[in-house]
Write a protein that holds these residues in place. Structure first.
Motif, PDB file in Angstrom:
ATOM      1  N   LEU A 430      15.238 -28.329   1.851  1.00 40.86           N
ATOM      2  CA  LEU A 430      14.112 -27.959   0.993  1.00 40.86           C
ATOM      3  C   LEU A 430      13.811 -26.476   1.207  1.00 40.86           C
ATOM      4  O   LEU A 430      13.175 -26.084   2.180  1.00 40.86           O
ATOM      5  N   GLN A 431      14.308 -25.659   0.282  1.00 38.95           N
ATOM      6  CA  GLN A 431      14.245 -24.204   0.479  1.00 38.95           C
ATOM      7  C   GLN A 431      12.818 -23.665   0.588  1.00 38.95           C
ATOM      8  O   GLN A 431      12.554 -22.762   1.362  1.00 38.95           O
ATOM      9  N   PHE A 432      11.878 -24.268  -0.182  1.00 40.90           N
ATOM     10  CA  PHE A 432      10.506 -23.730  -0.151  1.00 40.90           C
ATOM     11  C   PHE A 432       9.873 -23.885   1.228  1.00 40.90           C
ATOM     12  O   PHE A 432       8.924 -23.191   1.570  1.00 40.90           O
ATOM     13  N   MET A 433      10.426 -24.811   2.039  1.00 38.90           N
ATOM     14  CA  MET A 433       9.847 -25.049   3.357  1.00 38.90           C
ATOM     15  C   MET A 433      10.057 -23.874   4.308  1.00 38.90           C
ATOM     16  O   MET A 433       9.487 -23.831   5.375  1.00 38.90           O
ATOM     17  N   LYS A 434      10.907 -22.925   3.924  1.00 40.53           N
ATOM     18  CA  LYS A 434      11.125 -21.814   4.860  1.00 40.53           C
ATOM     19  C   LYS A 434       9.890 -20.934   4.968  1.00 40.53           C
ATOM     20  O   LYS A 434       9.814 -20.084   5.845  1.00 40.53           O
ATOM     21  N   TYR A 435       8.930 -21.114   4.065  1.00 41.58           N
ATOM     22  CA  TYR A 435       7.674 -20.376   4.194  1.00 41.58           C
ATOM     23  C   TYR A 435       6.604 -21.192   4.917  1.00 41.58           C
ATOM     24  O   TYR A 435       5.492 -20.746   5.102  1.00 41.58           O
ATOM     25  N   TYR A 446      15.626 -17.252  16.999  1.00 42.40           N
ATOM     26  CA  TYR A 446      16.174 -15.914  16.766  1.00 42.40           C
ATOM     27  C   TYR A 446      16.654 -15.254  18.054  1.00 42.40           C
ATOM     28  O   TYR A 446      17.204 -14.166  18.039  1.00 42.40           O
ATOM     29  N   ALA A 447      16.404 -15.939  19.204  1.00 37.51           N
ATOM     30  CA  ALA A 447      16.605 -15.277  20.493  1.00 37.51           C
ATOM     31  C   ALA A 447      18.049 -14.860  20.733  1.00 37.51           C
ATOM     32  O   ALA A 447      18.295 -13.810  21.310  1.00 37.51           O
ATOM     33  N   ASN A 448      19.031 -15.687  20.287  1.00 39.38           N
ATOM     34  CA  ASN A 448      20.407 -15.320  20.607  1.00 39.38           C
ATOM     35  C   ASN A 448      21.218 -14.931  19.373  1.00 39.38           C
ATOM     36  O   ASN A 448      22.438 -14.968  19.388  1.00 39.38           O
ATOM     37  N   GLY A 449      20.510 -14.561  18.325  1.00 37.73           N
ATOM     38  CA  GLY A 449      21.207 -14.044  17.150  1.00 37.73           C
ATOM     39  C   GLY A 449      21.915 -15.091  16.316  1.00 37.73           C
ATOM     40  O   GLY A 449      22.713 -14.770  15.448  1.00 37.73           O
ATOM     41  N   ASP A 450      21.615 -16.375  16.586  1.00 37.51           N
ATOM     42  CA  ASP A 450      22.221 -17.457  15.796  1.00 37.51           C
ATOM     43  C   ASP A 450      21.610 -17.460  14.390  1.00 37.51           C
ATOM     44  O   ASP A 450      20.566 -16.854  14.157  1.00 37.51           O
ATOM     45  N   LEU A 451      22.284 -18.140  13.474  1.00 36.56           N
ATOM     46  CA  LEU A 451      21.733 -18.259  12.125  1.00 36.56           C
ATOM     47  C   LEU A 451      20.446 -19.074  12.180  1.00 36.56           C
ATOM     48  O   LEU A 451      20.361 -20.051  12.911  1.00 36.56           O
ATOM     49  N   PRO A 452      19.410 -18.694  11.410  1.00 33.64           N
ATOM     50  CA  PRO A 452      18.174 -19.488  11.378  1.00 33.64           C
ATOM     51  C   PRO A 452      18.386 -20.796  10.614  1.00 33.64           C
ATOM     52  O   PRO A 452      19.446 -21.026  10.044  1.00 33.64           O
ATOM     53  N   TYR A 453      17.330 -21.638  10.599  1.00 39.49           N
ATOM     54  CA  TYR A 453      17.427 -22.951   9.945  1.00 39.49           C
ATOM     55  C   TYR A 453      17.946 -22.836   8.521  1.00 39.49           C
ATOM     56  O   TYR A 453      18.733 -23.650   8.067  1.00 39.49           O
ATOM     57  N   MET A 454      17.427 -21.838   7.806  1.00 35.47           N
ATOM     58  CA  MET A 454      17.791 -21.717   6.394  1.00 35.47           C
ATOM     59  C   MET A 454      18.155 -20.274   6.083  1.00 35.47           C
ATOM     60  O   MET A 454      17.712 -19.348   6.758  1.00 35.47           O
ATOM     61  N   GLU A 455      18.944 -20.139   5.034  1.00 36.68           N
ATOM     62  CA  GLU A 455      19.366 -18.818   4.627  1.00 36.68           C
ATOM     63  C   GLU A 455      18.134 -18.017   4.189  1.00 36.68           C
ATOM     64  O   GLU A 455      17.256 -18.537   3.511  1.00 36.68           O
ATOM     65  N   GLY A 456      18.083 -16.761   4.587  1.00 35.24           N
ATOM     66  CA  GLY A 456      16.979 -15.913   4.143  1.00 35.24           C
ATOM     67  C   GLY A 456      15.834 -15.825   5.118  1.00 35.24           C
ATOM     68  O   GLY A 456      14.899 -15.068   4.913  1.00 35.24           O
TER      69      GLY A 456
END
Lengths: 489, 263
Positions: A430-435, A446-456
C-alpha cells in the motif's frame, strides 16, 4: 520567572511520587528474569537433528512388526520406518563426535533408504544391496578412523574434478542455453570447493554450530544471488530479497573469516545489540505513563489551580510539562540501559562488551565493526522518534480529555498495532502508507544503508513526517490548554 | 446554589475567560497582562488542593521555587503564622481539613501578595477552626497589610470581620459597599425597652411593638430616647433596660435581596 523553575518543580513532583520507583523496580525484576531466561534458553541440545530416544525407537519397532513388507500397501511405510530405526541406531553408536553424526545424517542416510528400497521394494535387487552395503561400510570405516578432514579433502577433490569436467564441457559447446546452465553449475561447484577449503583451512568439523550455519547460509545466499544474475531489471521486492541475500553472504563470510559468532544472543553484547527490540516495551510503558498523567492528574486532583494562578503564562506551564516528559524519556532510557548492563554483566560476564557489533553496510559493501556503546547510541537515536511521538500522543490525549487511562491505553495500543500495520502495508504494497507515522518513526531501517520498506522512502522524509505528526499533535494541545476554562473540580 | 461566587473568583484569577467587562488587579488587566496582574495575588480556589503525597513543607517549597527571592526564613515565618510548625514535615494526606486550609493560606501568602483571595475559607471547619481562621485573617490584614477577598454564604461569619461586602444573587451584583453603610441604610432606629408592666405603657406611648409582658420595641431615633424615659418615669413605670437594636448583616441581606427567595 524562567521556564527552568517550572521544569524543576515538575521533576520534583515526579520523583517524590512512589509510582516511578515502583515501576523501575518492576522493570529491574523483569530484566533479571528475562536475562536468566536468555541464559538458559540456549543451554539445550547441541545436536539439534539428533534426539535419540529409546522409547520412541521401541515404539517404531513395535509398529514395524505389525507391517508386512510383502504387502504392497505396507511396503513404503515399512521402508521408511526401518530406515529411521537403522539410522537412529547408527547415530547412537557414533555419538562420540558431532561431526560423525553430521556425516551419517547427510551422507549415509540416503544410502540406508536406498538399500532398504532395493531389499524390500517392488524392484528387488540383491546385487545393488550388496554394493550399497559396501559403500556404507566404507564410510563407517572412515568414521572409525576419527578423521573428519578425510571427508573434507574428499569433497575438495570431488569439486576440483567436477570443475575440470565442466570446463572441458564448456569448451566443446557453442549453445548459449547450455553454456548458461554450465556456468550456473560451475558456480555451485566452485562454492563447494571454496567451502571445503574453508573447512580445511579454518578447521571447521561438520556439525551444526554457528560456523556450520554460516557455511550453509553462505551456500544458500550464493545460490539465491546466482538466480538474480540473469534478470535484467529487478522489481522492488526482488531488490529487497537480493539485498538480504547480499547481507547474508557478507555476514557468513565474515563469520568464517574471523571465527566470531556475531549472532550469538547469549552474551551481554548480544542482548544489548537488540536492546530496543527486547526491552523497548518497558521503556514505552513508563514513558507513556508519565506523559499520560503529567497534565491530567493535576486537573483531576485540582492542583492545576495552584499552578495557573502563578505568574507564568499557560504556554510556559504546558511547555514545562512537555520538556519534563522529554527529560524523563532520556532518564528512563539511561536507567534501564544501566540496569541491563549491570544485570547482564553479572549473569553473562562483562567480557563481551569489548567485542564489536558487526553489521553489513550497503553503501560501502563491507562488514562494519562498531563499539557496542556507539551502537547503543545509534539504536537510541533511531528509536527516539517513535518514543517521543508515543509520549506526545499520550500527552495530547491526556490534555484534551483529562483522562490518563485513555491516554495510556491508546498510546500503548498504537505501539502494539504499529508492527501489524507496517506488515500489512508492506505485504499488500500500500504505497500511500509510506506517509503514515508508524512506517517512519523507526529510523533503524536507514542505519545500514539498506533499502527502506517502500520505494521513495528516505531518512530525511521520515524525519520530516515525524516532525509534522509531532506538530499536528502538539499545536492543538497548546491551544486547548490555553483556552481551557477551569471548571469546578 | 449557583450564584457565581466561585465563578467570579475564577474570572478574577484568569481561570475562566471573561466574555464581557474586564478585571484589573494592581492596575494590570488579568487577560492581557496576566503575569503582571497575578504577581501580587495569592489565592485558594474552591478546596485547598495540595499535593497530597508531599509534606506541607515540600508543598511550600514548590511554591517558593516559582517566585523570586523567597527565603527559607520567609517559609518558616509563614509556617509559624499559620500555626503549622509542629506538623509541617508530615505528608499533607495526613492533615485535617483545617490544617489543609491553613497550609493553603500559607502557600497563598508566601510571596507577600497585596491581595489574598479565599473561596469559603471556613467551609467544613469546626467552631474552633473557624475562630482560629478568623483570627488568622484579621492578623494578616493588619500585620501583613494585605487586602483579603473572601467569598462565603455564611453572612454571620462575614459580619464578624469584614469591612466591605459585595452581594451577588443569581449571578448579578446587587450591592457593593461598606458593611456599616448597608446596616445604616437598612436599619431603622429601633429601641428595645424592658419594663415591669407593658400594659400600663400602652396608655402612654403609641406605635409600639409588644414582645411580651415585659418587653416592647419602638421606632424612635436615639435623640428621642431620653424624652421617652422621662415620660415613663413620670408615670411610675420601672425601666430595667433600654438598648438600641442593630440589624444583622443577614437581615440587611434579606432586605436587600427582597426576602429569602434563593433559587
Amino acid at each position: 520567572m524562567s521556564l527552568s523553575n517550572l521544569v524543576k518543580n515538575e521533576l520534583i513532583k515526579i520523583f517524590k511520587k512512589k509510582t516511578i520507583y515502583i515501576t523501575m523496580v518492576v522493570i529491574f525484576l523483569l530484566l533479571i528474569f528475562m536475562n536468566c531466561m536468555f541464559k538458559y534458553a540456549n543451554g539445550g541440545s547441541e545436536y539439534d537433528y539428533y534426539l535419540y530416544n529409546e522409547n520412541y525407537i521401541n515404539s517404531l519397532r513395535c509398529e514395524l512388526e505389525t507391517l508386512n513388507p510383502e504387502k504392497s500397501s505396507d511396503v513404503t511405510t515399512y521402508i521408511n520406518l526401518l530406515s529411521e530405526i537403522q539410522l537412529s541406531e547408527m547415530m547412537e553408536q557414533h555419538k562420540d563426535a558431532e561431526w560423525k553424526l553430521a556425516i551419517i545424517n547427510e551422507r549415509i542416510a540416503p544410502y540406508i533408504t536406498e538399500r532398504n528400497t532395493y531389499q524390500y521394494g517392488a524392484e528387488k535387487n540383491e546385487a545393488q544391496v550388496q554394493e550399497i552395503n559396501q559403500e556404507i561400510d566404507a564410510l563407517l570405516a572412515k568414521l572409525d578412523e576419527n578423521d573428519w578432514k578425510y571427508f573434507a579433502r574428499e569433497d575438495l577433490a570431488k569439486a576440483e574434478q567436477q570443475i575440470e569436467e565442466l570446463n572441458a564441457q564448456k569448451e566443446q559447446t557453442e549453445d548459449k542455453a547450455v553454456l548458461e546452465n554450465l556456468e550456473t553449475e560451475l558456480d555451485n561447484v566452485q562454492m563447494e570447493k571454496e567451502i571445503a577449503e574453508i573447512r580445511l583451512n579454518k578447521e571447521i568439523p561438520y556439525g551444526t554450530n554457528y560456523l556450520n550455519r554460516a557455511i550453509s547460509n553462505l551456500q544458500t545466499a550464493n545460490n539465491s544471488l546466482a538466480n538474480f544474475k540473469n534478470i535484467e531489471e529487478l522489481t522492488y521486492q526482488e531488490r529487497l530479497e537480493y539485498n538480504s541475500n547480499l547481507e547474508d553472504q557478507a555476514e557468513s563470510r565474515y563469520i568464517l573469516e574471523t571465527g566470531r559468532d556475531i549472532h550469538n544472543t547469549n552474551t551481554l553484547k548480544g542482548i544489548l545489540e537488540n536492546f530496543y527490540a527486547q526491552f523497548g516495551i518497558f521503556l514505552i510503558v513508563v514513558v507513556v505513563m508519565i506523559a499520560g498523567t503529567i497534565v491530567s492528574e493535576e486537573f483531576n486532583k485540582g492542583t492545576i489551580k495552584l499552578l495557573l494562578v502563578k505568574p507564568y503564562t499557560r504556554n510556559k506551564i504546558l511547555m514545562a510539562k512537555a520538556i519534563t516528559t522529554f527529560i524523563m524519556i532520556i532518564f528512563i532510557i539511561v536507567v534501564t540501559l544501566v540496569m541491563q548492563i549491570l544485570i547482564g554483566g553479572i549473569i553473562f560476564g562483562f567480557d563481551s562488551l569489548s567485542e564489536p557489533v558487526v553489521a553489513y553496510n550497503f553503501n560501502t559493501n563491507t562488514m562494519e565493526e562498531m563499539n557496542i556503546f556507539a551502537n547503543l547510541g545509534v539504536q537510541t537515536l533511531t528509536q527516539l522518534p517513535m518514543i517521543i511521538l508515543l509520549a506526545t500522543l499520550a500527552f495530547a490525549i491526556s490534555t484534551f480529555f483529562n483522562n490518563s487511562t485513555l491516554a495510556i491505553t491508546i498510546s500503548l495500543l498504537g505501539y502494539m498495532a504499529a508492527s501489524i500495520i507496517n506488515q500489512l502495508a508492506i505485504g499488500y504494497d500500500l504505497q500511500f502508507m509510506k506517509y503514515f507515522v508508524t512506517m517512519n518513526w523507526d529510523l533503524s531501517i536507514y542505519a545500514n544503508g539498506d533499502l527502506p520498506y517502500m520505494e521513495g522512502m528516505s531518512m530525511t522524509m521520515s524525519i520530516i513526517i515525524c516532525v509534522v505528526y509531532f506538530l499536528i499533535m502538539m499545536i492543538p494541545t497548546f491551544i486547548v490548554f490555553k483556552k481551557r476554562n477551569i471548571k469546578n473540580i | 446554589m449557583v450564584h457565581g461566587k466561585t465563578t467570579t473568583i475564577k474570572l478574577i484569577l484568569g481561570l475562566q475567560s471573561i466574555t464581557s467587562g474586564k478585571v484589573t488587579i494592581n492596575g494590570y488587566d488579568i487577560e492581557k497582562e496576566f503575569t503582571h496582574a497575578i504577581k501580587k495575588v495569592g489565592a485558594i480556589v474552591e478546596n485547598p488542593d495540595m499535593y497530597m503525597y508531599l509534606s506541607g513543607y515540600q508543598n511550600l517549597k514548590l511554591v517558593a521555587n516559582l517566585y523570586k527571592g523567597i527565603t527559607t526564613e520567609r517559609i518558616d515565618k509563614v509556617v509559624k503564622l499559620v500555626k503549622l510548625e509542629n506538623r509541617i514535615h508530615d505528608k499533607v494526606s495526613k492533615y485535617s481539613l483545617g490544617m489543609r486550609q491553613r497550609l493553603g493560606i500559607a502557600q497563598a501568602i508566601l510571596h507577600e501578595p497585596n491581595l489574598l483571595i479565599l473561596d469559603e475559607p471556613t467551609n467544613g471547619l469546626d467552631p474552633e477552626g473557624i475562630k482560629e481562621m478568623r483570627e488568622l485573617l484579621v492578623d494578616l490584614a493588619t500585620k501583613e497589610k494585605m487586602a483579603i477577598l473572601i467569598s462565603s454564604h455564611n453572612l454571620a461569619e462575614l459580619d464578624n470581620f469584614c469591612t466591605k461586602v459585595c452581594i451577588i444573587k443569581n449571578g448579578e451584583v446587587i450591592e457593593t459597599s461598606e458593611i456599616s453603610e448597608i446596616k445604616k441604610e437598612t436599619s431603622q432606629d429601633l429601641q428595645l425597652f424592658e419594663v415591669d408592666d407593658v400594659n400600663r405603657v400602652k396608655n402612654i406611648i403609641r406605635d409600639m411593638i409588644v414582645i411580651d409582658n415585659h418587653r416592647f420595641k419602638i421606632n424612635v431615633s436615639k435623640e428621642e430616647v431620653p424624652e421617652m424615659i422621662e415620660k415613663l418615669v413620670e408615670n411610675k413605670i420601672k425601666i430595667y433596660e433600654v438598648k438600641q437594636e442593630e440589624k444583622t448583616l443577614e437581615e440587611a441581606f434579606f432586605e436587600k435581596t427582597g426576602g429569602n427567595v434563593i433559587e
